[in-house]
Write a protein that holds these residues in place. Structure first.
Motif, PDB file in Angstrom:
ATOM      1  N   GLY A  84      42.689  42.277  34.137  1.00  0.00           N
ATOM      2  CA  GLY A  84      41.338  42.776  33.872  1.00  0.00           C
ATOM      3  C   GLY A  84      40.349  41.637  33.692  1.00  0.00           C
ATOM      4  O   GLY A  84      39.232  41.687  34.196  1.00  0.00           O
ATOM      5  N   GLU A 138      30.658  43.559  25.229  1.00  0.00           N
ATOM      6  CA  GLU A 138      30.441  44.312  26.470  1.00  0.00           C
ATOM      7  C   GLU A 138      31.509  43.951  27.505  1.00  0.00           C
ATOM      8  O   GLU A 138      32.059  44.819  28.171  1.00  0.00           O
ATOM      9  N   MET A 140      38.541  46.805  29.006  1.00  0.00           N
ATOM     10  CA  MET A 140      39.338  47.922  28.494  1.00  0.00           C
ATOM     11  C   MET A 140      39.145  49.168  29.362  1.00  0.00           C
ATOM     12  O   MET A 140      40.099  49.921  29.579  1.00  0.00           O
ATOM     13  N   GLU A 141      37.939  49.400  29.869  1.00  0.00           N
ATOM     14  CA  GLU A 141      37.714  50.529  30.771  1.00  0.00           C
ATOM     15  C   GLU A 141      38.557  50.387  32.037  1.00  0.00           C
ATOM     16  O   GLU A 141      39.149  51.355  32.505  1.00  0.00           O
ATOM     17  N   GLU A 142      38.588  49.167  32.599  1.00  0.00           N
ATOM     18  CA  GLU A 142      39.397  48.914  33.787  1.00  0.00           C
ATOM     19  C   GLU A 142      40.880  49.158  33.498  1.00  0.00           C
ATOM     20  O   GLU A 142      41.582  49.776  34.280  1.00  0.00           O
ATOM     21  N   ASN A 157      42.134  51.049  31.176  1.00  0.00           N
ATOM     22  CA  ASN A 157      42.369  52.480  30.966  1.00  0.00           C
ATOM     23  C   ASN A 157      42.355  53.252  32.284  1.00  0.00           C
ATOM     24  O   ASN A 157      43.069  54.236  32.428  1.00  0.00           O
ATOM     25  N   LYS A 158      41.525  52.810  33.238  1.00  0.00           N
ATOM     26  CA  LYS A 158      41.486  53.460  34.555  1.00  0.00           C
ATOM     27  C   LYS A 158      42.771  53.214  35.328  1.00  0.00           C
ATOM     28  O   LYS A 158      43.235  54.077  36.061  1.00  0.00           O
ATOM     29  N   TYR A 159      43.316  52.012  35.184  1.00  0.00           N
ATOM     30  CA  TYR A 159      44.500  51.603  35.924  1.00  0.00           C
ATOM     31  C   TYR A 159      45.568  51.157  34.925  1.00  0.00           C
ATOM     32  O   TYR A 159      45.645  49.972  34.585  1.00  0.00           O
ATOM     33  N   ARG A 216      34.656  45.576  26.519  1.00  0.00           N
ATOM     34  CA  ARG A 216      34.599  47.013  26.800  1.00  0.00           C
ATOM     35  C   ARG A 216      34.867  47.282  28.284  1.00  0.00           C
ATOM     36  O   ARG A 216      35.630  48.186  28.636  1.00  0.00           O
ATOM     37  N   VAL A 217      34.281  46.476  29.151  1.00  0.00           N
ATOM     38  CA  VAL A 217      34.480  46.639  30.595  1.00  0.00           C
ATOM     39  C   VAL A 217      35.952  46.400  30.954  1.00  0.00           C
ATOM     40  O   VAL A 217      36.532  47.152  31.736  1.00  0.00           O
ATOM     41  N   THR A 235      45.970  43.011  30.664  1.00  0.00           N
ATOM     42  CA  THR A 235      44.725  42.430  30.174  1.00  0.00           C
ATOM     43  C   THR A 235      44.284  41.223  30.996  1.00  0.00           C
ATOM     44  O   THR A 235      43.109  41.084  31.332  1.00  0.00           O
TER      45      THR A 235
END
Length: 182
Positions: free
Chosen positions: A91, A71, A77-79, A81-83, A74-75, A88
């Motif tokens: 993030g 989890e 990677m979402e960050e 992908n958003k920016y 995943r969070v 890494t």
């Protein structure tokens, strides 16, 4: 600091296939008695229900830890992908900072009285140092990248001016027009 004792379970000593089946049974909600009977039938070695229970508890803890790690990943990677400019480590720092702030907010008042302020300050300082070190490295890398780009650009323009003066004039004119647009 005391080291944790390594756990040695009868289930850990089973063949990989049998151990995988037992773990699947635990995940499928078989009773501990059913699992103990199954192990005895397969190995002719008795195992207590409490041993099965302890192993299941450790397995559940491991599975939950893995779920949390997935989890968190995943969070992150979402960050990222958003920016897209976010790397890494940035993030990870954001996620850790969020978790630290959430923990601080959720800590009951009476627990704050038992926390060593020096230890808390050391931990906070470590987090700030890590973020500052990361920022410093990013700036150094950006400077190196820019210096390298400028050197390559200079070499290209010098070669272009020597070998293709017409192309050099067109590119220089194009860049001048674009810089005035900014």
């Amino acid at each position: 600091m005391a080291r944790k004792r390594r756990k040695h379970s009868k289930i850990d000593k089973l063949s990989p296939e049998l151990k995988a089946t037992v773990e699947d049974m635990m995940k499928a909600d078989f009773t501990y008695a059913e699992i103990a009977d199954y192990i005895k039938d397969q190995t002719d070695q008795p195992i207590s229900i409490s041993s099965v229970c302890r192993y299941a508890a450790n397995l559940n803890e491991s599975v939950e830890t893995l779920r949390m790690a997935q989890e968190n990943f995943r969070v992150i990677m979402e960050e990222i992908n958003k920016y897209p400019a976010l790397d890494t480590s940035e993030g990870i720092i954001r996620l850790l900072s969020h978790n630290v702030l959430e923990s601080i907010q959720n800590t009951p008042e009476e627990k704050w009285k038992n926390i060593d302020p020096e230890a808390l300050l050391k931990q906070a300082t470590s987090l700030v140092k890590a973020a500052a070190y990361k920022k410093n490295m990013d700036l150094k890398n950006e400077d190196i990248l820019n210096a390298g780009f400028e050197q390559v650009k200079s070499m290209v323009f010098e070669a272009m001016a020597r070998e293709r003066p017409d192309l050099y004039k067109d590119v220089a004119k194009f860049l001048e027009e674009k810089s005035s647009d900014i």
